[in-house]
Design an enzyme around this catalytic site. Structure first.
Site, PDB file in Angstrom:
ATOM      1  N   ILE A 263       6.806  -2.647  -1.415  1.00  0.00           N
ATOM      2  CA  ILE A 263       7.553  -1.562  -0.312  1.00  0.00           C
ATOM      3  C   ILE A 263       6.915  -1.931   0.991  1.00  0.00           C
ATOM      4  O   ILE A 263       5.963  -2.428   1.103  1.00  0.00           O
ATOM      5  CB  ILE A 263       7.252  -0.271  -0.793  1.00  0.00           C
ATOM      6  CG1 ILE A 263       8.385   0.316  -1.146  1.00  0.00           C
ATOM      7  CG2 ILE A 263       6.369   0.445  -0.017  1.00  0.00           C
ATOM      8  CD1 ILE A 263       8.544   1.655  -1.728  1.00  0.00           C
ATOM      9  N   LYS A 265       8.264  -3.179   5.471  1.00  0.00           N
ATOM     10  CA  LYS A 265       9.189  -4.062   6.075  1.00  0.00           C
ATOM     11  C   LYS A 265       9.222  -5.224   5.829  1.00  0.00           C
ATOM     12  O   LYS A 265      10.243  -5.899   6.047  1.00  0.00           O
ATOM     13  CB  LYS A 265       9.080  -3.498   7.775  1.00  0.00           C
ATOM     14  CG  LYS A 265       7.597  -3.325   8.126  1.00  0.00           C
ATOM     15  CD  LYS A 265       7.521  -2.791   9.538  1.00  0.00           C
ATOM     16  CE  LYS A 265       6.045  -3.078  10.037  1.00  0.00           C
ATOM     17  NZ  LYS A 265       5.972  -2.318  11.321  1.00  0.00           N
ATOM     18  N   VAL A 266       8.186  -5.736   5.497  1.00  0.00           N
ATOM     19  CA  VAL A 266       8.023  -7.275   5.447  1.00  0.00           C
ATOM     20  C   VAL A 266       8.891  -7.738   4.232  1.00  0.00           C
ATOM     21  O   VAL A 266       9.492  -8.721   4.337  1.00  0.00           O
ATOM     22  CB  VAL A 266       6.544  -7.953   5.416  1.00  0.00           C
ATOM     23  CG1 VAL A 266       6.534  -9.433   5.281  1.00  0.00           C
ATOM     24  CG2 VAL A 266       6.006  -7.670   6.493  1.00  0.00           C
ATOM     25  N   GLU A 287       8.751  -3.501  -9.254  1.00  0.00           N
ATOM     26  CA  GLU A 287       8.218  -2.044  -9.542  1.00  0.00           C
ATOM     27  C   GLU A 287       9.411  -1.060  -8.950  1.00  0.00           C
ATOM     28  O   GLU A 287       9.632  -0.125  -9.768  1.00  0.00           O
ATOM     29  CB  GLU A 287       7.164  -1.790  -8.541  1.00  0.00           C
ATOM     30  CG  GLU A 287       5.701  -1.374  -9.439  1.00  0.00           C
ATOM     31  CD  GLU A 287       4.715  -1.448  -8.349  1.00  0.00           C
ATOM     32  OE1 GLU A 287       3.687  -2.052  -8.705  1.00  0.00           O
ATOM     33  OE2 GLU A 287       4.861  -0.594  -7.429  1.00  0.00           O
ATOM     34  N   ILE A 357      -3.909  -5.341   3.760  1.00  0.00           N
ATOM     35  CA  ILE A 357      -4.198  -4.795   4.743  1.00  0.00           C
ATOM     36  C   ILE A 357      -4.906  -6.016   5.648  1.00  0.00           C
ATOM     37  O   ILE A 357      -4.942  -5.819   6.879  1.00  0.00           O
ATOM     38  CB  ILE A 357      -5.312  -3.513   4.547  1.00  0.00           C
ATOM     39  CG1 ILE A 357      -4.687  -2.483   3.916  1.00  0.00           C
ATOM     40  CG2 ILE A 357      -6.278  -3.344   5.630  1.00  0.00           C
ATOM     41  CD1 ILE A 357      -5.434  -1.370   3.459  1.00  0.00           C
ATOM     42  N   GLY A 381       0.756  -1.691  -7.639  1.00  0.00           N
ATOM     43  CA  GLY A 381       1.026  -2.551  -8.721  1.00  0.00           C
ATOM     44  C   GLY A 381       0.655  -4.147  -8.286  1.00  0.00           C
ATOM     45  O   GLY A 381       1.013  -5.038  -8.948  1.00  0.00           O
ATOM     46  N   LYS A 401      -2.522  -3.845  16.996  1.00  0.00           N
ATOM     47  CA  LYS A 401      -2.942  -2.990  17.815  1.00  0.00           C
ATOM     48  C   LYS A 401      -3.281  -3.921  18.886  1.00  0.00           C
ATOM     49  O   LYS A 401      -4.441  -3.790  19.290  1.00  0.00           O
ATOM     50  CB  LYS A 401      -4.289  -2.369  17.558  1.00  0.00           C
ATOM     51  CG  LYS A 401      -3.980  -1.376  15.959  1.00  0.00           C
ATOM     52  CD  LYS A 401      -4.164   0.061  16.214  1.00  0.00           C
ATOM     53  CE  LYS A 401      -3.930   0.681  14.739  1.00  0.00           C
ATOM     54  NZ  LYS A 401      -2.930   1.631  14.455  1.00  0.00           N
TER      55      LYS A 401
HETATM   56  C1  LIG Z   1      -1.369  -2.731   2.200  1.00  0.00           C
HETATM   57  C2  LIG Z   1      -0.325  -1.603   2.951  1.00  0.00           C
HETATM   58  C3  LIG Z   1      -1.115  -0.392   3.408  1.00  0.00           C
HETATM   59  C4  LIG Z   1       0.271  -2.172   4.303  1.00  0.00           C
HETATM   60  O1  LIG Z   1       1.495  -1.433   4.607  1.00  0.00           O
HETATM   61  P1  LIG Z   1       1.965  -1.563   6.013  1.00  0.00           P
HETATM   62  O2  LIG Z   1       2.835  -0.326   6.059  1.00  0.00           O
HETATM   63  O3  LIG Z   1       2.521  -2.663   5.947  1.00  0.00           O
HETATM   64  O4  LIG Z   1       0.778  -1.189   6.629  1.00  0.00           O
HETATM   65  P2  LIG Z   1       0.625  -1.753   8.236  1.00  0.00           P
HETATM   66  O5  LIG Z   1      -0.050  -3.017   7.982  1.00  0.00           O
HETATM   67  O6  LIG Z   1       1.750  -1.537   9.023  1.00  0.00           O
HETATM   68  O7  LIG Z   1      -0.305  -0.638   8.556  1.00  0.00           O
HETATM   69  C5  LIG Z   1      -1.749  -0.424   7.907  1.00  0.00           C
HETATM   70  C6  LIG Z   1      -2.358   0.269   9.041  1.00  0.00           C
HETATM   71  O8  LIG Z   1      -3.979  -0.028   8.744  1.00  0.00           O
HETATM   72  C7  LIG Z   1      -4.460  -0.271  10.093  1.00  0.00           C
HETATM   73  N1  LIG Z   1      -5.507  -1.238   9.779  1.00  0.00           N
HETATM   74  C8  LIG Z   1      -5.159  -2.406   9.250  1.00  0.00           C
HETATM   75  N2  LIG Z   1      -6.530  -3.172   9.176  1.00  0.00           N
HETATM   76  C9  LIG Z   1      -7.413  -2.247   9.739  1.00  0.00           C
HETATM   77  C10 LIG Z   1      -8.685  -2.474  10.236  1.00  0.00           C
HETATM   78  N3  LIG Z   1      -9.164  -3.652   9.650  1.00  0.00           N
HETATM   79  N4  LIG Z   1      -9.277  -1.536  10.777  1.00  0.00           N
HETATM   80  C11 LIG Z   1      -8.434  -0.361  11.234  1.00  0.00           C
HETATM   81  N5  LIG Z   1      -7.380  -0.172  10.911  1.00  0.00           N
HETATM   82  C12 LIG Z   1      -6.591  -1.326  10.280  1.00  0.00           C
HETATM   83  C13 LIG Z   1      -3.173  -1.014  10.790  1.00  0.00           C
HETATM   84  O9  LIG Z   1      -3.375  -1.185  12.056  1.00  0.00           O
HETATM   85  C14 LIG Z   1      -2.005   0.340  10.399  1.00  0.00           C
HETATM   86  O10 LIG Z   1      -2.340   1.372  11.012  1.00  0.00           O
HETATM   87  P3  LIG Z   1      -1.194   2.218  11.621  1.00  0.00           P
HETATM   88  O11 LIG Z   1      -0.645   2.904  10.491  1.00  0.00           O
HETATM   89  O12 LIG Z   1      -1.927   3.196  12.442  1.00  0.00           O
HETATM   90  O13 LIG Z   1      -0.393   1.446  12.604  1.00  0.00           O
HETATM   91  C15 LIG Z   1       0.615  -1.234   1.834  1.00  0.00           C
HETATM   92  O14 LIG Z   1       1.352  -2.417   1.482  1.00  0.00           O
HETATM   93  C16 LIG Z   1      -0.200  -1.015   0.554  1.00  0.00           C
HETATM   94  O15 LIG Z   1      -0.550   0.315   0.266  1.00  0.00           O
HETATM   95  N6  LIG Z   1      -0.236  -1.807  -0.657  1.00  0.00           N
HETATM   96  C17 LIG Z   1      -1.091  -1.604  -1.564  1.00  0.00           C
HETATM   97  C18 LIG Z   1       0.016  -1.419  -2.753  1.00  0.00           C
HETATM   98  C19 LIG Z   1       0.841  -2.604  -3.154  1.00  0.00           C
HETATM   99  O16 LIG Z   1       0.529  -3.609  -2.514  1.00  0.00           O
HETATM  100  N7  LIG Z   1       1.966  -2.269  -4.255  1.00  0.00           N
HETATM  101  C20 LIG Z   1       2.612  -3.330  -4.086  1.00  0.00           C
HETATM  102  C21 LIG Z   1       3.674  -2.739  -5.079  1.00  0.00           C
HETATM  103  S1  LIG Z   1       4.743  -1.463  -4.244  1.00  0.00           S
END
Ligand SMILES: CC(C)(COP(=O)(O)OP(=O)(O)OC[C@H]1O[C@@H](n2cnc3c(N)ncnc32)[C@H](O)[C@@H]1OP(=O)(O)O)[C@@H](O)C(=O)NCCC(=O)NCCS
Ligand SMILES: CC(C)(COP(=O)(O)OP(=O)(O)OC[C@H]1O[C@@H](n2cnc3c(N)ncnc32)[C@H](O)[C@@H]1OP(=O)(O)O)[C@@H](O)C(=O)NCCC(=O)NCCS
Lengths: 501, 501
Positions: A263, A265-266, A287, A357, A381, A401
């Site tokens: 899920i 935006k990318v 999924e 992340i 998943g 950031k």
């Molecule tokens: C990885 C995941 C969290 C990324 O989701 P996303 O919405 O694209 O997240 P973003 O990269 O925009 O944001 C993550 C947040 O963590 C922050 N972050 C990332 N790395 C960080 C770090 N090292 N230190 C501090 N903050 C950090 C980002 O700045 C962002 O903060 P914000 O919400 O305040 O802007 C999400 O895809 C996920 O939960 N994945 C695991 C589950 C999965 O992959 N499921 C797959 C099947 S659905």
């Protein structure tokens, strides 16, 4: 009343209020609820339980398919009603409680999360199941997700059904319920294409277990509409170009292979990118079905999509629900141990695209923990797919950031998807194809293709110094996590503001 | 001559010397050799190639099933003949070269190592295959292992066969060769019990590709005989007691489930432990058959064992080879993408037992890298099994080198098997059942059950300090890897000798 939705005779007498149904849930119970990526979740009974817990304290262990919508996890947390939660969540209030240690959280592979229950390690006392309807024999047709509901229905002592009358009956037939059974009679999952149907339209249920029925009419929480921005457009562009290259090389056809996409935006931007490209007859074995799936079906680019839930924006939801017959021949909803089954993912040669992340210079991926300690959502998943995919892709922005955070780091601060399971990593700066590369080769490719120029020299310096020290996977243990430690203290990974190490 | 072993007419003319055969291998080629856990490997041609490389430099990329015997990897490395090596090795000379960066190494899941070849990412120029015999149609019957040989035979441009006349013809029929094929026609693997046979006794080969046949009579390198010591006996004891407990709880029967066990003394000790216990009708679905397997068959405790190779001590080898008909009904040798198939491992509900280099307080396992940087052997099949097993067990001694090393650490210095894939960890001090536990619960259980008392307080202090800082998985990033850094500098993880951090 509700004859169309409650077909079993006599069962209409079980209709009651959410508060009444919630009172069956006692302190200390294990409660298993339908709901997967905010779709098909409990809309009434869990919230009613939270209300009861506010006035008279009680706590449960709460199992679901994946995330719940409507802030239900937050409401329960605020009511102090959750002792332990599994296998996934996305709620800010619950996340905070998990990270301060006041709620225990079990972060599980979604495809395996039914196992503890199937194998009687955890026994649900009550299951709460959102339903389209109850059949004559008591079996339950779910709504917009299947998730772990079939397992919950089989293993729970008692079942509370939430009939959601807002969901059109045209959904009937979209589900494909199949159980592998348990050892020693575990069955083959005979899926050989995204569209193979192997099961039934309803979840078998012992009707004696149903103790209450609640009528609801609240629709699923909508998914956010993700506007494409420059970064997501760049990431999607690199990936689409890579697919074209693979087609030219003869390793893929322009049908690609069944796609899985996480899920966000990318992932959405990548899928939307297919609308204009030369790819056709696409399929998904995923999924979650998002807006982009239905846009591709409408554009005639996608033939079929298999998943465990439908999680779409408000406008897309309306389009779908008012016109479900149009989409039904193109989609199927399966239990999550089938949508995420190792067996099927490997057999079909899925191309999986998930968001990280952060990843490190050797290709290890952190999907869950900010700074190695704070839970974001859960592994979901991602590893079910990445571990068995034909091509396992992870995407992330190179930095965020205003450059304070580099998402390409010396060592991932937590590892969910190891270098062994990662084929391709992509950022807005470029793509690294890691297939066939040894760690030192991977580091060079990742740093030069994927890192933000702000961090490139820092990463190169780290890698060179570590390489001089030696090792198959060179690292300087004293520095490996210092970027994260610095971030923690100064709010930036950049060295200028260094106050650690 | 060799009519019994070379049944295809006309092919005897291909018999030549190892040196001659090796001369077909040119500088820069990709060479794929049979051999899995030192069994059924090339005994002559690779060594002859090393000799050629000594006098006139040439380098290859070398692919195998898993490790080679007879110091062949070392001989090749000393001759400067290896550019890149995959997917596994256990050779001290090669290991040193990998760690200093002079040989590139691709550490792969054994069950997936055929994928890069099947999908045409890597194309072998030459395959070298140890054979029992060549059939009339040119198909090849392997010897004591199958490994990746069927894939190599299908995908290599040319094939060199080493007929090993020391291996008795009674092995004929023990192999079960099956290929899933490639997408979009990838087949279901229809194995539903350890003993299901699904394939043929020989590897299909286009006879035109066979360019040379070399006759050898060297037997496989023997496995070390592992004497049980106090530590391995304790570890085995804890695990056997756990199995008994699970039987009492009704979650297992005294037949258990198909067992997988990694190579080494602990695994052997556990299996030997079954000889005296109440367990019966045991089966194995594993990678390697070791002495203990045959001892259990002889004791009437094991009904059937499936694997990809037979790697036994010298006395056991003799016993087997002089009496193979006795064992043949009880065993089968499969390609490693079948013995290690996600699909089958999950379907059969395998109990997997592997050795860790170290694990951390949250249950993450390092199987490969000493101090996070130096490759030991490779991930092997550990994650093929752990990822999909019903029960995934990792064992290690709590401490070693007179207490200088704790194998239970704050943070694993490299992660091959993540917390998500680890159910049970065991040391000589005790066992921790992690099923259903959140990270903070796991830490408490692991520290109190598994750590060496020498390190218990240090681990507790770390965990408490980290917990005060917070997070779902509490860590102090500045200290998380300091034990390893200290070990690197002072030769001990103990704090008394602290000179780092
Ligand atoms: C990885 C995941 C969290 C990324 O989701 P996303 O919405 O694209 O997240 P973003 O990269 O925009 O944001 C993550 C947040 O963590 C922050 N972050 C990332 N790395 C960080 C770090 N090292 N230190 C501090 N903050 C950090 C980002 O700045 C962002 O903060 P914000 O919400 O305040 O802007 C999400 O895809 C996920 O939960 N994945 C695991 C589950 C999965 O992959 N499921 C797959 C099947 S659905
Ligand atoms: C993990 C594995 C290396 C353990 O094998 P083992 O023979 O039991 O290894 P030991 O624990 O006895 O020894 C490992 C060595 O590393 C050393 N070591 C371990 N941790 C260390 C550390 N943190 N710092 C320095 N040295 C360390 C040990 O002291 C020992 O050294 P020695 O050989 O000089 O005594 C081996 O099982 C393996 O390669 N596993 C991965 C593959 C696999 O699991 N396959 C499964 C299917 S076969």
């Amino acid at each position: 009343m509700y004859e169309e939705r409650i077909k079993r005779s006599g069962m209409q007498g079980l209709i009651t209020s959410a508060a009444n149904a919630a009172s069956f849930i006692k302190d200390g119970m294990v409660v298993a609820s339908s709901g997967f990526t905010k779709a098909g979740d409990s809309k009434a009974v869990l919230k009613a339980f939270a209300a009861l817990a506010t006035t008279s304290p009680r706590k449960i262990t709460l199992l679901t398919g994946a995330s719940l919508g409507h802030g239900t996890d937050g409401t329960l947390t605020e009511a102090g009603a959750v002792h332990k939660r599994m296998p996934f969540q996305v709620d800010p209030v619950l996340r905070h409680a998990i990270n301060e240690g006041s709620v225990l959280f079990l972060d599980q592979h979604l495809g395996e999360s039914a196992e503890l229950i199937n194998e009687n390690i955890i026994r649900p006392d009550v299951a709460i199941i959102e339903a389209l309807l109850i059949e004559e024999d008591g079996s339950i047709v779910p709504t917009t997700s299947v998730g772990n509901t079939a397992t919950f229905a089989a293993k729970a002592e008692k079942i509370i059904v939430e009939i959601n009358v807002s969901v059109p009956l045209s959904l009937y037939g979209v589900h494909d319920i199949f159980s592998t059974g348990v050892w020693p009679d575990r069955k083959i999952i005979p899926i050989t294409a995204a569209g193979t149907r192997i099961g039934t339209s309803a979840i078998p249920v012992d009707p004696e277990k149903i103790i209450a029925i609640v009528i609801t009419e609240t629709i699923d929480s909508p998914a956010a509409i993700n506007e494409r921005d420059d970064k997501t457009r760049s990431i999607a562009g690199h990936l689409l170009q890579f697919f074209e290259h693979e087609v030219k090389k003869g390793r893929l056809t322009n049908q690609l292979r069944p796609l899985q996409s996480g899920i966000g935006k990318v992932a959405n931007a990548v899928l939307e990118g297919f609308i204009d490209g030369d790819f056709e007859h696409l399929t998904m074995y995923s999924e979650v079905l998002q807006d982009s799936t239905f846009n591709l079906i409408d554009a005639g680019k996608m033939d079929f999509a298999s998943a465990s839930s439908i999680t779409v924006s408000q406008p897309c939801y309306t389009r779908l629900m008012t016109n479900f017959e149009r989409y039904k021949p193109h989609i199927v909803l399966r239990p999550q141990d089938i949508s995420n089954a190792a067996e099927v993912i490997r057999r079909l040669g899925v191309i999986s695209i998930n968001t990280a992340i952060e990843f490190d210079i050797y290709g290890n991926v952190n999907s869950t923990h900010i700074g190695g300690t704070k839970m974001m959502n859960g592994i979901g998943g991602s590893n079910d797919f990445a571990r068995n995919a034909y091509l396992s892709v992870f995407v992330t922005q190179a930095s965020s950031k205003n450059g304070a955070i580099s998402h390409v780091v010396p060592m991932a601060s937590h590892i969910d998807n190891s270098e062994h399971d990662v084929d391709i990593v992509v950022t807005d700066f470029g793509l690294a194809d890691l297939r066939g590369l040894a760690p030192r080769e991977r580091a060079k490719t990742i740093i030069s293709n994927c890192a933000d120029p702000l961090y490139k020299d820092l990463l190169k310096d780290y890698f060179l110094a570590a390489s001089r020290k030696g090792g198959h996977t060179p690292h300087l243990l004293e520095e490996a996590l210092s970027w994260h430690a610095r971030m923690d203290i100064t709010g930036s990974m950049q060295k200028e503001t260094n106050s650690f190490a």
